[in-house]
Design an enzyme around this catalytic site. Sequence first.
Site, mmCIF file in Angstrom:
data_model
loop_
_atom_site.group_PDB
_atom_site.id
_atom_site.type_symbol
_atom_site.label_atom_id
_atom_site.label_comp_id
_atom_site.label_asym_id
_atom_site.label_seq_id
_atom_site.Cartn_x
_atom_site.Cartn_y
_atom_site.Cartn_z
ATOM 1 N N HIS A 72 0.776 -1.240 0.000
ATOM 2 C CA HIS A 72 0.000 0.000 0.000
ATOM 3 C C HIS A 72 0.811 1.296 0.000
ATOM 4 C CE1 HIS A 72 -3.349 -2.630 0.831
ATOM 5 N NE2 HIS A 72 -2.965 -2.872 2.061
ATOM 6 N N ASP A 226 4.018 -8.111 0.976
ATOM 7 C CA ASP A 226 4.505 -8.969 2.062
ATOM 8 C C ASP A 226 3.581 -10.144 2.372
ATOM 9 O OD1 ASP A 226 2.547 -7.293 3.097
ATOM 10 O OD2 ASP A 226 3.794 -6.499 4.713
#
Length: 484
Positions: A72, A226
């Site tokens: 993000h 991730d």
Amino acid sequence: MNLVAGVDSSTQSCKVVIRDAQSGALVREGRAGHPDGTEVHPDAWWAALQAAIDRAGGLGDVAAVAVGAQQHGMVCLDESGRVVRPALLWNDTRSAPAARDLIAELGGARVWAEAVGSVPVASFTVTKLRWLAEHEPASAARTAAVCLPHDWLTWRLGTDPALGGLRTDRGDASGTGYWSPGSGRYRADLLERALGHAAVVPRVLGPSTPAGTTPTGAVLGPGTGDNAAAALGLGARPGDAVLSIGTSGVACSVTEAPTADPTGTVAGFADATGRFLPLIATLNAARVLDAVAAMLRVDHEELSRLALSAPPGADGLVLVPYLEGERTPDRPESTGAVHGLRLATATAAHLARAAVEGLLCGLADGLDALVTSGAQVDRVVLVGGGARSPAVRQIAPTVLGRPVLVPPPGEYVADGAARQAAWTRSGDPEPPRWARAGVQTYDGDAVRAVRERYAEARDLTVARQRSAADGVPVAEPEPATPTR
């Protein structure tokens, strides 16, 4: 050369692992820290990556490398490829009003879910771009390209300095709010709605499509976010839910079909293998344990011992752990609360137990939402710093209601990136199979009263905070009967 490198550029630090491409055996590793805060200049990530590479013995003998990184984060570049301003990270909640505005402008949450598989919250890149346009219009005007942390690091590792050389993957692109996992395409109109003008975005690559090469000739994997990297590193398959208790709390499950939750509880992300990764994330995870340990002036070992010495349900004491607002559910201005505090529960052991159970109940709510969205959850794979706690491991099955597998501590994001690097180099249709030894399994009967009491306290907390401005009192539920 038969070595590959995986990078985990997380919120707190950068880790590099060097592994054998065929067996997955760890050869060497290195790490370096990142600055604190919810906005960080990307140059700090680059410096940490170089330091971690050096401490891992360099990449001179490595045939391929891939980067996994925090999702993000908004990285804005000007026409020359220079960073416009420090990146706003996933845990920066200042764009919460922008998220609400964007949802309303497009016609509601359902429209967003149908467009990009997710309903934007403050974490998503698209909301941060709107914040930038509204609060720093000069920086927005200078922004010629937008990318994410892993995109930027992969680009810096490569040999193409042009903005057109930016590359990403499905997993990370699906967290922007302007790329659709269902269609596999960008929604340029949504990016323009947020930023105010068009911008270059990274090309989205397939799961094992090379993103270029390093100056020394190592193949660059496409990289990923991730969570997708961790799922790949753990070898998660349909039926598994990966529950990560780190800086954030994450629950995700690999599925064969995309999801689109109109409530916004489940983010309909893609994974790093060509499948999908519906996901919920909370802002409050391992740091809940940190905070309560600090309050009690004990270390984590003693916090765990205290928690296990108290009965299930902590005799009705409940901690609602919204210590930094919350993302899932979307309550960025909420605060934490303790319910059921009586003389009998005013002990360190009860508070320690309530902290562990509150943390797990929040994530159990997330598992329920995954199942509602269509995911199959037969067992839970528990990872992250919080999984090191014996109390968390032993209490988890009783709260989650499923068997809990705990692999040995490891760098799962970096391992997933390394596995992707090996896959990219090999050109095989599937990623290499790397065995993982030392997995422990925890079982236990579900204690339903724990979640029932938590749900009452959670809803009461939110109701009180929402009604505070109106001055309308909200009744406290009757104390729970102790559960032993």
